[in-house]
Design a protein around this motif. Structure first.
Motif, short mmCIF file in Angstrom:
data_model
loop_
_atom_site.label_atom_id
_atom_site.label_comp_id
_atom_site.label_asym_id
_atom_site.label_seq_id
_atom_site.Cartn_x
_atom_site.Cartn_y
_atom_site.Cartn_z
N LEU A 174 -10.27 2.60 -2.32
CA LEU A 174 -10.17 1.57 -3.34
C LEU A 174 -8.91 0.73 -3.14
N TYR A 207 -6.32 0.74 1.59
CA TYR A 207 -7.15 1.50 0.67
C TYR A 207 -6.41 2.75 0.18
N TYR A 267 -13.97 -1.63 -2.40
CA TYR A 267 -14.08 -0.18 -2.23
C TYR A 267 -15.07 0.15 -1.13
#
Length: 604
Positions: A42, A50, A77
């Motif tokens: 994410l 991420y 994501y």
């Protein structure tokens, strides 16, 4: 800052990324039955790396999920599955990172694309679509509808969803009341036809965002146009297939958990629609188009290729139960059988275009009568018919692929010859005849974009070695295109004005093999009686000497449509304007009958 606030998510949480009611958190859920661990990756935007969060298994269901705070719309994501080699020989182990199968938006079709968290809320204007029997459908492909000889320049030669809004008045001006969009989901490249879906839940990125597609649907509804989307559940693509070996598993001929252990279609490997989770995937996808995009119905592509057949029945049955007010239309190679087997609203009459062209070529009244019948359908409207061709007849890749460059073209070139067809008066006359018959015969009429202006060549969203084959706006008002557009406008209005043409009635009154003429009547219980006379030959009657049997009907009749009228490209005094023929003692009316024509009369 991101933080797991619940793991796993609540029961009945939908798969994918879903914003929670507080607007600052989201659930993340994925099916990965062969994983020993699953993470969601994410980030807020591409400038960041991420962050990884471990999802919790939902018992033995194969689903993994968690709710995470700090998440907003447009955050990016991906999912990472650690494959478990102890779950069978088809599991090699290792980490398998992929885009979410349920992603509502992607950067592009590539497997390394991120998914985007999407706010699916939209304030759609109220709209009550017409019933199936009243629909007159305009079929179009969004990306190629604008940009050629047009007022706008399009990126990647693909129009944006919102670019189409300015052209809604053009469609409405011809008295269409529905649009059927070719597939709007993500596909390989930026200008494809759309029938190779890579990301089933994400609108095509080269054409815009989900929000922009919702704006287009809402604008159509505000203009009085029902919206039908095209969905493809019979195959996966051969390129950019993000579901291939999802989670590392390579069972089912190498494809993994979403794939059937069955032969492939000509276009790609088949999904396992009889597997509960795959069934749920496609049902959720169909439901998305119907609810999140407020579609009035769906066209299911090549249902006879969905494997297994029982999976198609299961899917359509569940969708019909949940969507009683929506139209479910199946393309099937045996439409009468499909109408009896599946709980669908209508079936694509796949043979209608070729049967009509064949009847013209052979000047066969028997073939024409067979085309007009609607055997196997409970109601006349249950067949969607397109005598001038749909995307299947008009699309051509021109690269030695599955279509023949000599056959897949716009109607005037299919009957009048490649290149020369648009300039061929007879071909144009046969096209006018075709649409006049299409709106008058039993069935739900549909016209593919460009047919209303005698478009030349073939349609292809890609610019190929032979040029640009998108919709050419220079033709819309030229000396050939404008008269045909006038005919389509008037014919569509006649269908809307006369409920007899939307009824289940049909009676053939004349089969004239010597002159290649067929006549039939349609009516309703309120006294609307319509006579249709079709001349598919080159013989004509310049004086009112051609007798048409009325099968016992009497009275006075008025011509309300003549496909050879001068304003459509025919000639003055070709028909029976203001003549009001009366039934004579032999049970006939006597009329002028032009060659290659469709005439429509109403009983006064």
């Amino acid at each position: 800052m991101f933080q797991i606030i619940r793991s796993p998510s609540a029961a009945n949480t939908a798969a994918g990324a879903n914003l929670l009611a507080n607007g600052t958190s989201a659930s993340f859920r994925v099916w990965a039955p062969n994983g020993s661990a699953v993470q969601v990756l994410l980030r807020e935007d591409p400038s960041q790396t991420y962050q990884r969060f471990v999802l919790a298994p939902e018992g033995t269901s194969g689903y993994w999920s968690a709710d995470i705070s700090g998440v907003q719309a447009d955050y990016q994501y991906r999912f990472n599955t650690t494959n478990d080699p102890t779950k069978g020989a088809d599991n090699p182990g290792g980490d398998w990172e992929r885009v979410d199968p349920h992603a509502r938006r992607v950067r592009n079709s590539a497997i390394d694309s991120p998914g985007f968290v999407v706010d699916t809320r939209f304030n759609f204007a109220p709209f009550n679509p017409p019933p199936l029997s009243e629909l007159v459908i305009y079929q179009m492909q969004i990306g190629s509808f604008r940009g050629k000889n047009d007022s706008i320049q399009t990126a990647h030669n693909a129009a944006n969803f919102t670019d189409i809004i300015d052209k809604i008045p053009y469609i409405k001006s011809m008295n269409f009341n529905a649009v059927q969009f070719l597939p709007a989901g993500e596909f390989p490249t930026d200008t494809g036809e759309g029938y190779a879906p890579t990301n089933f839940f994400a609108p095509e990125s080269s054409q815009g965002t989900p929000e922009e597609l919702r704006k287009l649907v809402d604008a159509c509804h505000q203009a009085g146009l029902a919206v039908l989307f095209d969905v493809i559940y019979n195959h996966f693509p051969d390129s950019d297939d993000n579901l291939w070996q999802f989670g590392g598993n390579y069972s089912n001929r190498g494809g993994g958990i979403y794939f059937a252990d069955a032969d492939r279609t000509p276009w790609g490997w088949r999904p396992a629609t009889d597997r509960q989770q795959v069934h749920d995937f496609f049902q959720s996808n169909a439901q998305m188009w119907l609810t999140e995009f407020n579609a009035d119905g769906l066209r299911f592509d090549s249902v006879h290729n969905i494997y297994p057949e029982g999976g198609a029945w299961w899917l359509l049955t569940d969708l019909s139960k949940a969507n009683a007010s929506k139209l479910l239309i199946a393309e099937h190679d045996n439409p009468g059988w499909a109408l009896g087997r599946y709980p669908i609203s209508a079936a694509w009459d796949m043979g209608s275009a070729d049967e009509f062209r064949g009847a013209l070529a052979r000047q066969s009244i028997d073939s024409l009568r067979s085309l007009i019948e609607y055997w196997g359908a409970p109601h006349a409207a249950d067949y969607v018919r397109y005598l001038l061709g749909s995307h299947d007849q008009v699309f051509n890749r021109s690269d030695g692929g599955e279509w023949s460059a000599g056959d897949c073209r716009y109607f005037v070139e299919r009957v009048g010859g490649a290149v020369t067809g648009r300039d061929d008066w007879t071909a144009r006359a046969q096209a006018r005849l075709g649409w006049g018959l299409n709106i008058a015969m039993p069935g739900t009429p549909m016209l593919f974009m460009g047919s209303e202006i005698h478009h030349y060549g073939y349609w292809c969203p890609d610019i190929d070695q032979y040029g640009d084959h998108r919709f050419d706006w220079a033709l819309a008002d030229d000396a050939i295109g404008k008269p045909m557009r006038a005919l389509v406008t008037d014919a569509n209005q006649i269908r809307r004005d006369h409920p007899a043409l939307r009824s289940d009635s049909l009676l053939f009154t004349q089969m004239d093999y010597a002159n290649d003429v067929l006549a039939f009547k349609r009516w309703n219980d309120q006294g609307d009686v319509i006579l249709i006379v079709v001349n598919i030959g080159d013989q004509q009657f310049a004086d009112a000497t051609y007798g048409v049997d009325l099968a016992g009907d009497g009275g006075t009749w008025e011509e309300i449509f003549n496909s050879q009228s001068p304003q459509y490209g025919g000639w003055a005094d070709s028909g029976n304007y203001a003549a009001f023929p009366q039934v004579q003692g032999d049970g006939r009316i006597y009329i002028r009958l032009p060659k290659f024509s469709a005439l429509i009369f109403r009983k006064v």
